[in-house]
Design an enzyme around this catalytic site. Structure first.
Site, short mmCIF file in Angstrom:
data_model
loop_
_atom_site.label_atom_id
_atom_site.label_comp_id
_atom_site.label_asym_id
_atom_site.label_seq_id
_atom_site.Cartn_x
_atom_site.Cartn_y
_atom_site.Cartn_z
CB SER A 73 4.54 8.68 11.78
OG SER A 73 3.45 7.84 12.08
CB THR A 74 7.40 6.91 16.21
OG1 THR A 74 8.69 7.12 15.47
CG2 THR A 74 7.32 6.05 17.50
CD GLU A 75 0.52 9.63 15.88
OE1 GLU A 75 0.92 10.58 15.12
OE2 GLU A 75 -0.92 10.05 16.17
CB CYS A 126 13.02 8.69 8.45
SG CYS A 126 13.40 7.51 7.27
CE LYS A 131 -1.70 2.70 3.22
NZ LYS A 131 -1.80 3.91 2.55
N GLY A 183 3.41 3.17 13.68
CA GLY A 183 4.28 2.18 14.14
C GLY A 183 3.83 1.49 15.25
CD GLU A 203 10.32 11.98 11.99
OE1 GLU A 203 9.47 11.35 12.49
OE2 GLU A 203 11.29 11.51 11.34
CD GLU A 239 12.99 3.48 7.98
OE1 GLU A 239 12.90 4.48 9.15
OE2 GLU A 239 13.37 3.71 6.91
#
Lengths: 304, 500
Positions: free
Chosen positions: B259-261, B314, B206, B263, B411, B280
């Site tokens: 994004s970490t969010e 990133c 996707k 993830g 970030e 990642e």
């Protein structure tokens, strides 16, 4: 003597240069795409910055006179062209060139100081310089003692440049580092610093007798040295890459680099020169193409 | 000690402080990359089982050019039913031709994809620039060639898996669900698809909703390469499509870059399932300049670190640490360099910084610029005019930034650099590691021993020494801490797609 205080720093502390990084940065300038009016402007500027050069054992008055005419009339078939900046010859030809260029604004530059090797005594080098100036040279292109430099005798190199500068009187001094013999960009930077501090008005890459001559990374390092020196002292130093720049496209790349490292104040032939013999015709060919829309045969451009 | 000797008598009269003038003597005329060789269909469908099919959802969304805000194409939006169709097709392919194929045969297909990307590079790079806003110089010289190289590289591994991990018999996982971001659309697709195919898996990918076009072009390439139907399926859509993919029961592996969010949400969703997961995620990398660094090259590294791809990277070097003794010099050089950065039309070959990827991202960046100013940091932006239409942001520096400032902690994902100073090696190591992230870092010094000291102590997946933002298919890439886990690229990149 210029109004300039001479300071002798410890040249072992010249900034270090990362070769990979310098090469990458230099390559990035070549990615600029110079088209249309900016190309035309760049080509005119490049032509006006050329030190038209003949430095051969077989040079004769006849050859030098023809070159001087070319300097004043690069290509009369095209209107509105600038002349080149200077004609660069051996000391013995300075008088001839001076006379041939009379009435024009074109400078006479002379190599001196046992060009190209520099392997002679200080006394001979000073006399060589004084002779060229007495014959009418507006600019003196000296070579540094590369052997002494590589042996770490920086003070010797410094003193020699300072002495030649004094012998130049009102003539502007270009100091040739002969970067092709220095071996690393760190050394190019160090030699640039020595030359500028010792009184150079211009720093110049090469004699044209040694390969490699001018390259973009070497010129970049020298431009950065000029920039740092300017910020440190407020004194503007000129730059002359010489040897190996024979195509317009390459000349435009150098101008992009100049434009983005030193900026507007250096974008004139007072502060930047190309030492070249065959560049002029390629620039003329490109200018003719811009004017007519077609490339002309090389036979339409005079070979002097 | 320096020996200083004054030999001349006259002193130069003090003039105004020296300064350089840029962008006045010689302006570069526009040099636009042509678009006549590019085909973008008015509407794109989902790529399932080797065919372009209409979405079960019946819905479409628009993808725009962020440089002009003009509409580019209408894109199908996949829902859970579409995801199910795609996963079933991938499973069928895995159980069928692809799963039984030898590594050497698989390699031929992967090799063919890379060749086709090279052949269509001119079209792909223009589409990447149109859809994402990145300068043509970058999509032409970095994104597209690197994407082709990833396929080339992993094609080589397909028949050598038995030798990749000594004393192991690695086997493929099955169906991989892959979700990629908008900052390097085709390159991220290559990072994901190439190792998955080399290891014998099938894929449902996707792409991000703001940059679906090159992935769809890749679908066309895959079709042209005659890959067995269902081996690669490409589903366009937004967050909900990604969520449906993550939650699908018949998926063996999720690979996510973003994004970490998000993830963290994916990790929660995968918890308790047998799905293998690699993430990642975000970063807030320290770029560290020591006083003995080659400063002019370091400045170029700072520029590449933060302004590459508008800072949408990133691993961007977004926290600059400069040793105090060279702080003024570095800042002066940095500002001079910033003055020559050309911001504008991404299709212009001279553009250094293109358009911000979306209105939403531009708002996020502006939010952080406001926060930075409120926090009392000093802001510096280059004096340039931005195009009136489209999403643009001036390259921005913040100095006088504290470690506790939000702009130094969070970030931003834009062309915004925070600058801090340090005095000693220990201090900068501590500050560099003092972040929830750990994706990358940069170290600039002439001293080899200092490089090794720092690279062993900095907790980041990639530490660049005297360079920044260098990528190569042979080199593993991935994070520590909240920057994720798993590695992509290199031999290590195979592991995420194999039972070892």
């Amino acid at each position: 003597m210029s109004e300039r205080s001479i300071v002798r720093p410890d040249f072992r502390h010249s900034p270090s240069i990362d070769q990979v990084g310098a090469e990458e940065r230099a390559a990035r300038f070549t990615k600029r795409s110079i088209k249309k009016e900016s190309k035309l402007q760049g080509l005119h500027l490049a032509l006006s910055m050329i030190d038209l050069t003949t430095l051969e054992g077989k040079d004769t008055p006849g050859k030098v006179k023809q070159l001087c005419y070319k300097a004043m009339h690069p290509h009369d078939a095209l209107e509105g062209l600038p002349t080149v900046a200077a004609v660069c010859v051996f000391p013995s030809m300075v008088g001839i060139a001076k006379k041939a260029l009379e009435g024009s604004k074109i400078k006479v530059a002379s190599v001196a100081t046992a060009f190209p090797s520099g392997q002679s005594t200080r006394d001979v080098k000073l006399r060589d310089t004084k002779y060229a100036v007495a014959e009418g040279a507006d600019e003196v292109d000296m070579v540094i003692s590369r052997g002494k430099f590589l042996a770490g005798e920086y003070n010797f190199v410094f003193d020699e440049i300072a002495a030649i500068k004094e012998a130049c009187g009102n003539a502007r001094l270009k100091v040739i580092l002969e970067t092709g013999e220095l071996g690393s960009l760190d050394k190019v930077r160090r030699a640039s610093d020595i030359a500028m501090h010792a009184g150079a008005d211009f720093i110049k890459t090469s004699t044209g007798k040694i390969q490699p001559a001018a390259t973009m990374p070497v010129t970049l390092v020298m431009l950065e040295a000029i920039r740092d020196f300017y910020y440190e002292t407020g004194i503007q130093i000129g730059m002359k890459p010489a040897g190996g720049i024979s195509k317009s496209k390459a000349a435009l790349h150098y101008l992009v680099m100049l434009n983005e490292v030193l900026g507007a104040d250096w974008m004139t032939n007072e502060w930047f020169r190309f030492g070249a013999s065959s560049l002029a015709n390629d620039v003329l060919m490109q200018l003719a193409k811009e004017a007519t829309g077609r490339y002309q045969s090389a036979d339409y451009f005079s070979i002097d | 000690m320096a020996t200083t000797k004054k030999t001349a008598t006259k002193k130069v009269a003090k003039k105004a402080a020296p300064s350089l003038k840029f962008n006045t003597a010689w302006e570069y005329a526009p040099a636009l990359e042509g678009t006549s060789h590019v085909t973008i269909a008015p509407q794109y469908e989902l790529f399932i089982d080797g065919k372009f099919v209409k979405p079960e959802s019946g819905k479409y969304f628009n993808t725009i050019n962020p440089a002009t805000e003009a509409n580019l194409s209408s894109i199908a939006e996949a829902n859970a039913a579409d995801v199910d169709k795609a996963v079933k097709a991938a499973r069928k392919a895995y159980n069928g031709a692809w799963g039984k194929m030898s590594g050497a045969e698989r390699a031929k297909y992967i090799f063919r994809i890379s060749r086709m990307i090279q052949e269509k590079a001119r079209e792909l790079c223009v589409i990447e620039t149109l859809d994402g806003g990145k300068p043509i110089r970058e999509s032409r010289d970095i994104d597209i060639p690197l994407a082709a190289n990833h396929f080339f590289y992993y094609a080589g591994w397909a028949d050598k898996l038995d030798y990749a991990f000594p004393n192991r018999k690695p086997t493929s996982l099955g169906v991989a669900g892959q979700i990629i971001p908008w900052n390097f659309p085709l390159l991220m697709a290559a990072w994901k698809i190439a190792p998955a195919l080399a290891t014998g898996n099938t894929v449902v990918l996707k792409p991000a909703e703001t940059t679906p076009l090159t992935a769809l072009k890749l679908a066309e390439i895959i079709q042209e390469c005659d890959l067995p139907p269902g081996v690669v399926n490409i589903l366009t859509g937004a967050g909900a499509t990604g969520a449906a993919l993550v939650q699908h029961n018949d998926i063996n592996k999720i690979a996510f870059t973003g994004s970490t969010e998000v993830g963290k949400l994916i990790q929660q969703a995968c918890a308790g399932s047998s799905k293998k997961l690699t993430l990642e995620l975000g970063g807030k990398a320290a770029n560290i300049i020591f006083e003995d660094a080659p400063l002019d090259q370091a400045v170029e590294g700072i520029i590449n670190g933060i302004f590459f791809n508008q800072g949408h990277v990133c691993c961007a070097g977004s926290r600059l640490f400069v040793q105090e003794s060279v702080y003024k010099t570095v800042l002066r050089k940095l500002k001079d360099r910033m003055a020559t950065l050309i911001v504008g039309n991404p299709l212009d070959k001279n553009t250094d910084i293109g358009a911000i990827n979306s209105k939403q991202q531009l708002d996020t960046i502006h939010k952080y610029i406001t926060i930075g100013k409120k926090e009392g940091a000093e802001m510096y932006q280059t004096d340039i005019n931005l195009p009136r239409k489209g999403f643009y942001c001036k390259p921005t520096l913040f100095t006088d930034v504290a470690q506790s400032s939000r702009i130094a902690q969070e970030e931003i994902f834009g062309p915004v650099l925070t600058v801090q100073t340090f005095r000693t090696e220990d201090e900068v190591i501590e500050k560099a590691n003092n972040t929830p992230y750990g994706l990358s870092a940069g170290v600039w010094t002439d001293k080899g021993s200092k490089i090794f000291n720092l690279t062993t102590k900095i907790r980041a997946g990639v530490v660049w020494a005297n360079t920044y933002n260098k990528f190569d298919p042979t080199s593993p890439f991935g994070g520590y801490k909240e920057s994720g886990y798993g590695r992509e690229g290199g031999l290590q990149g195979l592991a995420g797609y194999l039972h070892i």
